[in-house]
Design a protein around this motif. Structure first.
Motif, mmCIF file in Angstrom:
data_model
loop_
_atom_site.group_PDB
_atom_site.id
_atom_site.type_symbol
_atom_site.label_atom_id
_atom_site.label_comp_id
_atom_site.label_asym_id
_atom_site.label_seq_id
_atom_site.Cartn_x
_atom_site.Cartn_y
_atom_site.Cartn_z
ATOM 1 N N LEU A 3 5.269 -6.183 -2.410
ATOM 2 C CA LEU A 3 4.241 -7.058 -2.984
ATOM 3 C C LEU A 3 2.923 -6.296 -2.966
ATOM 4 C CD1 LEU A 3 5.293 -10.409 -1.318
ATOM 5 C CD2 LEU A 3 5.926 -9.507 -3.550
ATOM 6 N N ALA A 4 2.432 -5.985 -4.143
ATOM 7 C CA ALA A 4 1.282 -5.088 -4.256
ATOM 8 C C ALA A 4 -0.011 -5.883 -4.382
ATOM 9 C CB ALA A 4 1.461 -4.192 -5.471
ATOM 10 N N ASP A 5 -1.046 -5.355 -3.784
ATOM 11 C CA ASP A 5 -2.328 -6.053 -3.755
ATOM 12 C C ASP A 5 -3.373 -5.284 -4.562
ATOM 13 O OD1 ASP A 5 -4.562 -7.460 -3.153
ATOM 14 O OD2 ASP A 5 -4.657 -6.893 -1.051
ATOM 15 N N LYS A 6 -3.819 -5.913 -5.638
ATOM 16 C CA LYS A 6 -4.855 -5.270 -6.447
ATOM 17 C C LYS A 6 -5.995 -6.261 -6.676
ATOM 18 C CE LYS A 6 -5.322 -2.435 -10.604
ATOM 19 N NZ LYS A 6 -6.531 -3.061 -11.116
ATOM 20 N N SER A 7 -6.092 -7.213 -5.760
ATOM 21 C CA SER A 7 -7.049 -8.290 -6.003
ATOM 22 C C SER A 7 -8.490 -7.800 -5.971
ATOM 23 C CB SER A 7 -6.846 -9.409 -4.983
ATOM 24 O OG SER A 7 -6.787 -8.871 -3.695
ATOM 25 N N ALA A 8 -8.757 -6.658 -5.346
ATOM 26 C CA ALA A 8 -10.153 -6.219 -5.239
ATOM 27 C C ALA A 8 -10.475 -5.019 -6.115
ATOM 28 C CB ALA A 8 -10.469 -5.906 -3.795
ATOM 29 N N THR A 45 -5.038 0.204 0.047
ATOM 30 C CA THR A 45 -4.371 1.312 0.744
ATOM 31 C C THR A 45 -3.010 0.874 1.257
ATOM 32 O OG1 THR A 45 -6.533 2.081 1.398
ATOM 33 C CG2 THR A 45 -4.689 2.983 2.623
ATOM 34 N N VAL A 46 -2.955 -0.348 1.789
ATOM 35 C CA VAL A 46 -1.685 -0.779 2.391
ATOM 36 C C VAL A 46 -0.581 -0.882 1.336
ATOM 37 C CG1 VAL A 46 -2.164 -3.264 2.323
ATOM 38 C CG2 VAL A 46 -0.638 -2.368 4.070
ATOM 39 N N THR A 47 -0.951 -1.156 0.089
ATOM 40 C CA THR A 47 0.055 -1.205 -0.972
ATOM 41 C C THR A 47 0.735 0.166 -1.096
ATOM 42 O OG1 THR A 47 -1.127 -2.898 -2.189
ATOM 43 C CG2 THR A 47 0.365 -1.523 -3.478
ATOM 44 N N LEU A 48 -0.077 1.220 -1.090
ATOM 45 C CA LEU A 48 0.483 2.564 -1.220
ATOM 46 C C LEU A 48 1.264 2.950 0.044
ATOM 47 C CD1 LEU A 48 -2.554 4.290 -2.985
ATOM 48 C CD2 LEU A 48 -0.659 3.037 -4.007
ATOM 49 N N LEU A 78 15.187 -6.528 0.947
ATOM 50 C CA LEU A 78 14.024 -6.420 1.827
ATOM 51 C C LEU A 78 12.756 -6.656 1.021
ATOM 52 C CD1 LEU A 78 12.624 -5.391 4.496
ATOM 53 C CD2 LEU A 78 12.870 -3.083 3.595
ATOM 54 N N ILE A 79 11.857 -7.450 1.587
ATOM 55 C CA ILE A 79 10.534 -7.619 0.970
ATOM 56 C C ILE A 79 9.518 -6.979 1.907
ATOM 57 C CG2 ILE A 79 8.789 -9.289 0.217
ATOM 58 C CD1 ILE A 79 11.046 -11.282 -0.282
ATOM 59 N N LEU A 80 8.669 -6.139 1.355
ATOM 60 C CA LEU A 80 7.595 -5.529 2.152
ATOM 61 C C LEU A 80 6.263 -6.059 1.645
ATOM 62 C CD1 LEU A 80 8.650 -1.744 2.330
ATOM 63 C CD2 LEU A 80 8.893 -3.466 4.109
ATOM 64 N N CYS A 81 5.415 -6.505 2.551
ATOM 65 C CA CYS A 81 4.105 -6.986 2.101
ATOM 66 C C CYS A 81 3.034 -6.654 3.137
ATOM 67 C CB CYS A 81 4.158 -8.477 1.785
ATOM 68 S SG CYS A 81 3.861 -9.541 3.170
ATOM 69 N N PRO A 82 1.763 -6.700 2.759
ATOM 70 C CA PRO A 82 0.702 -6.383 3.718
ATOM 71 C C PRO A 82 0.653 -7.419 4.828
ATOM 72 C CG PRO A 82 -0.148 -6.396 1.452
ATOM 73 C CD PRO A 82 1.215 -7.004 1.406
#
Ligand SMILES: Cc1cc2nc3c(=O)[nH]c(=O)nc-3n(C[C@H](O)[C@H](O)[C@H](O)COP(=O)(O)OP(=O)(O)OC[C@H]3O[C@@H](n4cnc5c(N)ncnc54)[C@H](O)[C@@H]3O)c2cc1C
Lengths: 353, 299
Positions: A15-20, A25-28, A104-108
């Motif tokens: 689950l990628a975070d581009k909200s800002a 960094t944690v997405t990568l 598997l789901i990976l998220c921040p």
């Protein structure tokens, strides 16, 4: 919707975070871990993004591919803006899981991501672990994860096995970002998200302000001491904090002099902070102050006294007048980098906590 | 409004070391006088505010004898009922997944409007898992309670403020039933007098409802705790080879995405880099440093 041993696909969903603005960094970092796991057992790395229409361009998706994504699924909705609101993506995530349940789901591991994902996957009986520092597959292909435990006083190693889906929330900043491979590409699929927020309705938004940003959770802190000369110094420091998207902190002397409220005090009798960046302006570095910030990842200090104790914990020490340096920084950051700095800061702050 | 607050005990700060935690997890003895976990104090305050001066609330804790401390404080805050959940196999102490299942199963058989949980780090998944199991909404990081909406059977809701990321907040209207979570320090707890605490200790002995849950199984393997160890930083990936590292390490780093390097604090004798100059020079140096460290973009 319960998970009754339905087919779990050999995929890792990140689950990628581009909200800002840019990818956090944690997405990568998540992609780096996903790629390692997937390469070991032949899984596919898929990425799911919730974004406002047009916010994820093809070149943004290419960056994910360069870090290991094999498929990028962008779910778009006008409501997916710069502020992450978990309840807004729960429905979309569940619809996706109904169709295709990843192994598997990976998220921040940040409060709002954990909230949204845990609430979404609970009905499927998924096993969830938050605040993880590492994850790997052992020889039996069970998932072995290490997580912070008991207020980070210990690490606990857990194993997840069996057929139900696994969810791992990774603590930001621990895995590091690997070298991208720009030659890689991934197909991008765009979908229209449905946002259902029947039971929790937003009535009003309150934008951030450095004096409200929680010190303990802030990824960046700019702190002032006696050396910044008074409440006017803190007003300038607050401006700088705004430009860097940092929280404002202070030494006890500054608090005792009434320049800033106690809630901003860092140290033995104030708050303990662990930001990625701590900037100390006009703070001597007494042991009681250091007690509250010595775990900061990167410390920068500005002080008139070359021998100030704060320099012993600083990666970069600047000998000079704190107010003058703050003024210069504000001047340099304001015209061109204001938006940039704030965006980068918001991205960092969003991936923090 | 029927409010349930979930509370748990913690080790006193000086005792929170790996060896003690390990022992506590293996067996509980009366020597482990727990203390209320700080975010639960905020949860108790919120439960008290929500139930109003005339209403009472129910406090629930889980685990073994150590949960007594949490229930005592809950009573002192005004909990009218104290419930102790435990499971035959003792798994209610460790795994958030099992705890959430058990809480949801217990709550699901009752008629609470609001369930309040503490969440010390904010990243604990239990409140959201409970909500997910129950099919209820969840509002985490509650920062304040504003008001109840006029009650009628078709629309029952409360107004709350919630902290979001990066300093944002929002005011929300949450319909019942709902799960709420709070972090410590955000709903400032009122002081509870020693007298009230003492009364709570005496009153508790006869007033705890013990609930033994059946061993829960859904046919799938549960999460298994393998080991507790002192925290150790993870080996961190890097995108660029560090100029200070050895040629072999640099080569390794250049050879592929899996290449890694150990995060190392600067060596003691290296000391910090101290720069002197005019304010402009110092500010420029600082911005160069922030860009190099990726706190600011390079463009
Ligand atoms: C029990 C106890 C608990 C305490 N708890 C805390 C705590 O929680 N937090 C805390 O911070 N302190 C705490 N203290 C106080 C602590 O010992 C120090 O007194 C305090 O941290 C000093 O604050 P300061 O660095 O702002 O001021 P000072 O020590 O007076 O230092 C000011 C610094 O600013 C520099 N300076 C002056 N002018 C300029 C200028 N124009 N530009 C740049 N630099 C300049 C000086 O060189 C000096 O290094 C505690 C003390 C005790 C006894």
């Amino acid at each position: 919707m319960s998970f009754d041993g339905a087919i779990v696909e050999p995929t890792v969903l990140v689950l990628a975070d581009k909200s800002a603005g840019d990818w956090s960094t944690v997405t990568l970092e998540l992609l780096g871990d996903a790629e390692l796991l997937a390469n070991k057992v032949g899984w596919t790395v898929k990425v799911m993004v919730f974004a406002a229409p047009g916010a994820v361009r093809d070149e943004d998706a290419r960056k994910l591919a360069a870090h290991g994504a094999k498929e990028v699924h962008v779910w778009e909705h006008e409501k997916f803006g710069p502020v992450l609101v978990p309840a807004q993506y729960t429905h979309t995530l569940r619809s996706y899981l109904d169709e295709s349940m990843p192994r598997l789901i990976l998220c921040p591991s940040t409060p709002l991501w954990v909230e949204g994902v845990a609430a979404a996957v609970a009905p499927y009986g998924a096993l969830v672990a938050s605040d993880c520092v590492s994850v790997k597959l052992n020889v039996r292909s069970d998932l072995e994860l290490v997580r912070n435990y008991w207020n980070q006083k210990t690490h606990a190693t857990w194993t997840f096995s069996g057929q139900r889906p696994w969810v791992v929330c990774l603590h930001p900043g621990v895995a590091g970002v690997g070298r991208p491979n720009p030659a890689l590409s991934a197909p991008v699929e765009r979908h229209q998200a449905i946002v259902l927020e029947e039971n929790v309705e937003t009535l009003e938004w309150f934008p951030p302000h450095p004096s409200r940003l929680d010190l303990v959770e802030a990824e960046r802190v700019v702190a002032g001491g006696r050396g910044i000369g008074g409440p006017e110094g803190f007003a300038e420091l607050t401006q700088l904090a705004e430009l860097l998207h940092a929280a404002v902190g202070a030494s006890r002397v500054a608090v005792d002099l009434g320049w800033i409220p106690y809630s901003r005090q860092v140290g033995q009798t104030g708050k303990t902070v662990r930001p990625r960046l701590y900037m100390a302006f006009g703070i001597s570095g007494a042991s009681q102050h250091l007690d509250g910030m010595r775990d900061a990842e990167t410390v920068v200090a500005v002080n008139l006294d070359k021998e100030a104790a704060i320099f012993s914990v600083a990666e970069l020490g600047l000998v000079g007048d704190a107010r003058a340096v703050i003024e210069e920084l504000v001047r340099l950051l304001k015209p061109s980098e204001r938006a940039e700095g704030a965006r980068a800061g918001a991205a960092a702050a969003l991936s923090n906590v | 409004m029927k409010v349930l607050v979930c509370v748990r005990s913690d080790l006193p700060a000086p005792m929170a070391r790996v060896d003690n935690i390990q022992r506590l997890m293996e067996e509980w003895s009366a020597e482990w006088a727990g203390v209320l976990e700080p975010s639960c104090r905020s949860a108790l305050q919120l439960a008290k505010d929500l139930s109003g001066p005339s209403g009472g609330f129910t406090a629930l804790s889980y685990g073994r004898g150590e949960c007594r401390a949490a229930l005592e404080v809950a009573r002192a805050y005004g909990a009218v009922d104290a419930v102790h959940l435990q499971s035959a196999e003792g798994s209610l102490r460790h795994d958030g997944n099992t705890i959430a299942r058990a809480l949801a199963a217990w709550v699901g058989e009752r008629s609470f409007d609001v369930v309040v949980c503490g969440n010390s780090s904010g990243v604990g998944p239990v409140p959201a898992l409970v909500a997910g199991h129950l099919g209820w909404p969840v509002v985490t990081r509650v920062d304040g309670f504003k008001k109840f909406l006029p009650q009628d059977d078709s629309f029952r809701a409360i107004e709350l403020t919630q902290r979001l990321d990066a300093g944002w907040k929002r005011q929300v209207l949450a319909r019942y039933p709902v799960v709420l979570s709070v972090q410590s320090g955000f709903i400032p707890p009122q002081y509870v007098s020693v007298r009230r605490r003492k009364e709570a200790v005496h009153g508790l002995a006869s007033n705890v409802t013990e609930c033994e849950l059946p061993v829960w199984t859904d046919g799938h393997a549960p999460a298994v705790l393998q080991a507790l160890t002192p925290p150790k930083p993870r080996t961190k990936r890097t995108a660029v080879p560090d100029a200070k590292s050895s040629a072999a390490d640099r080569l390794k780093s250049l050879m592929g995405p899996a290449a890694t390097k150990k995060v190392e604090k600067p060596k003691e004798d290296e000391g910090p880099r101290v720069v002197e100059g005019s304010a402009v020079e110092l500010a420029e140096e600082l911005l160069r440093f922030l860009r190099k460290k990726e706190f600011l973009s390079n463009s």
